[in-house]
Design a protein around this motif. Sequence first.
Motif, short mmCIF file in Angstrom:
data_model
loop_
_atom_site.label_atom_id
_atom_site.label_comp_id
_atom_site.label_asym_id
_atom_site.label_seq_id
_atom_site.Cartn_x
_atom_site.Cartn_y
_atom_site.Cartn_z
N GLN A 119 -12.24 -43.98 34.33
CA GLN A 119 -13.31 -43.07 33.90
C GLN A 119 -12.63 -42.97 32.39
OE1 GLN A 119 -16.41 -42.06 34.53
NE2 GLN A 119 -16.14 -43.48 36.50
N LEU A 120 -11.40 -42.73 32.50
CA LEU A 120 -10.67 -42.62 31.03
C LEU A 120 -10.93 -43.67 30.28
CD1 LEU A 120 -7.31 -40.63 31.97
CD2 LEU A 120 -8.79 -39.75 30.42
N LEU A 135 0.15 -34.57 32.24
CA LEU A 135 1.64 -35.05 31.88
C LEU A 135 1.94 -36.22 32.32
CD1 LEU A 135 3.57 -31.71 31.81
CD2 LEU A 135 2.96 -32.96 29.67
N ASP A 136 1.60 -36.47 33.62
CA ASP A 136 1.91 -37.61 34.27
C ASP A 136 1.15 -38.88 33.56
OD1 ASP A 136 2.73 -39.52 36.30
OD2 ASP A 136 1.18 -39.06 37.75
N LEU A 137 -0.11 -38.86 33.48
CA LEU A 137 -0.84 -39.68 32.61
C LEU A 137 -0.29 -40.08 31.13
CD1 LEU A 137 -4.42 -39.38 34.23
CD2 LEU A 137 -2.59 -40.83 34.97
N ILE A 143 -3.01 -41.54 28.13
CA ILE A 143 -3.97 -40.63 27.63
C ILE A 143 -3.24 -40.51 25.99
CG2 ILE A 143 -4.45 -38.13 27.24
CD1 ILE A 143 -4.67 -38.05 30.38
N ASN A 144 -4.15 -40.40 25.11
CA ASN A 144 -3.91 -40.26 23.58
C ASN A 144 -4.55 -39.02 23.28
OD1 ASN A 144 -3.46 -40.32 20.93
ND2 ASN A 144 -3.75 -42.24 20.65
N LEU A 145 -3.92 -37.98 22.85
CA LEU A 145 -4.20 -36.61 22.34
C LEU A 145 -4.35 -36.49 20.81
CD1 LEU A 145 -3.16 -34.16 25.15
CD2 LEU A 145 -5.66 -35.44 25.03
N ARG A 146 -4.28 -37.68 20.12
CA ARG A 146 -3.85 -37.61 18.47
C ARG A 146 -5.22 -36.99 17.86
NH1 ARG A 146 -0.41 -41.97 19.31
NH2 ARG A 146 -1.86 -43.56 18.95
N SER A 147 -6.34 -37.35 18.40
CA SER A 147 -7.64 -37.12 17.65
C SER A 147 -8.07 -35.54 18.19
CB SER A 147 -8.58 -38.23 17.95
OG SER A 147 -8.06 -39.31 17.33
N LEU A 148 -7.48 -34.73 19.05
CA LEU A 148 -7.93 -33.75 19.48
C LEU A 148 -8.33 -32.56 18.60
CD1 LEU A 148 -8.11 -32.61 22.50
CD2 LEU A 148 -6.18 -31.21 22.06
N GLU A 149 -9.52 -32.18 18.80
CA GLU A 149 -10.11 -31.04 17.72
C GLU A 149 -10.00 -29.86 18.45
OE1 GLU A 149 -14.19 -32.34 16.73
OE2 GLU A 149 -13.51 -34.35 16.75
#
Length: 373
Positions: A119-120, A135-137, A143-149
């Motif tokens: 799904q990711l 944290l595991d993924l 998982i990349n969170l650099r574009s988080l708003e």
Amino acid sequence: MTFKELHIIPNILKAVATAGYTNATEIQKQAIPPILNGKDVIGCAQTGTGKTASFAIPILQLLSQKTPTNKNAIRALILTPTRELAIQISDNFSTYGNFLPINHLAIFGGVPQGNQLKQLNKGTDVLIATPGRLLDLMAQGCINLRSLEIFVLDEADRMLDMGFVNDVKKILTKIPTKRQSLLFSATMPKEIRNFAYSFLQNPTEISVTPVSSTAQTVKQGVYFVEKPEKLNLLVHILQEQSIERSLIFARTKYGADKLVKQLKRTGIHAAAIHGNKSQNARQKALEDFKNNRIQVLIATDIAARGIDIDELPHVINFELPNVPETYVHRIGRTGRAGNSGTAVSFCDDEQKKDLKNIQKLIGFTMPVLTVAN
């Protein structure tokens, strides 16, 4: 105040109406406008007052009104302590985002990661996660969170209770500093407020009810009963009062399982929900309870935090909690959204101090009940 008066967009208004809601709760009324204005928010409201919708609705609106810079980027992260809560929040996003092209996904431990990864890889706008699995993924590079708003910390007090603060701090180092941050909690101890101010920017603080108050729609009472007689009293209440559904709290996983077996011997079918149960077993127990296939569900405190059942009439504290705020969370399972409910507690000699602390917190003395009642 109606949702329309809160300037909610038509597609969400349609979803809200389809779900049967017209008027916003107090926490929704106070939290939605500043969130829509891009403000950081600290929200404190007791269980059952609609906290999840108070951030889900504005997040969906904000994301739908802005074109993402990266098509497959995760744009909002909701961090929550348990898998049940993650599933519950995901259900809320499904309900309110029904007519929007916003994707969401819940990830949590206790199940194989394969389906979650599939799904990711398809892309998701909103990620709902428990700290460990996230944290595991992230460590695996999935998982990349650099574009988080937008970042949401939900059930912050439970995060502290469960020792997740260090995990949350690690996650905070992996997300953009320029973001909107929201923190929601049923109680607001000093430690939570201090932690909130370490990562929120000039937050709007909202507290819609006195901290750790109980809903006025819940009728409360206490039975003074010794430990060996608790089971007999419980069976009597369940059999004599013909209650449609009862949620019963035990302190430990072992105690919950033991109570299921003891009730079964008396002809009462029950199921237990706690951290040692598989995800499938927990979901089956919840579904059976929601759909009246079983009348009795026995839960530990952490597992019960994700139980969201409309019109649950009855809560029994088979054992009183030793943390007074936990009592508020427990009985908040009933008397939700203005409905009436009943919460009774069993208190033995060893727990009289716990009862005293609870009554001090909630600000009144519970009436003493007897079997004749």
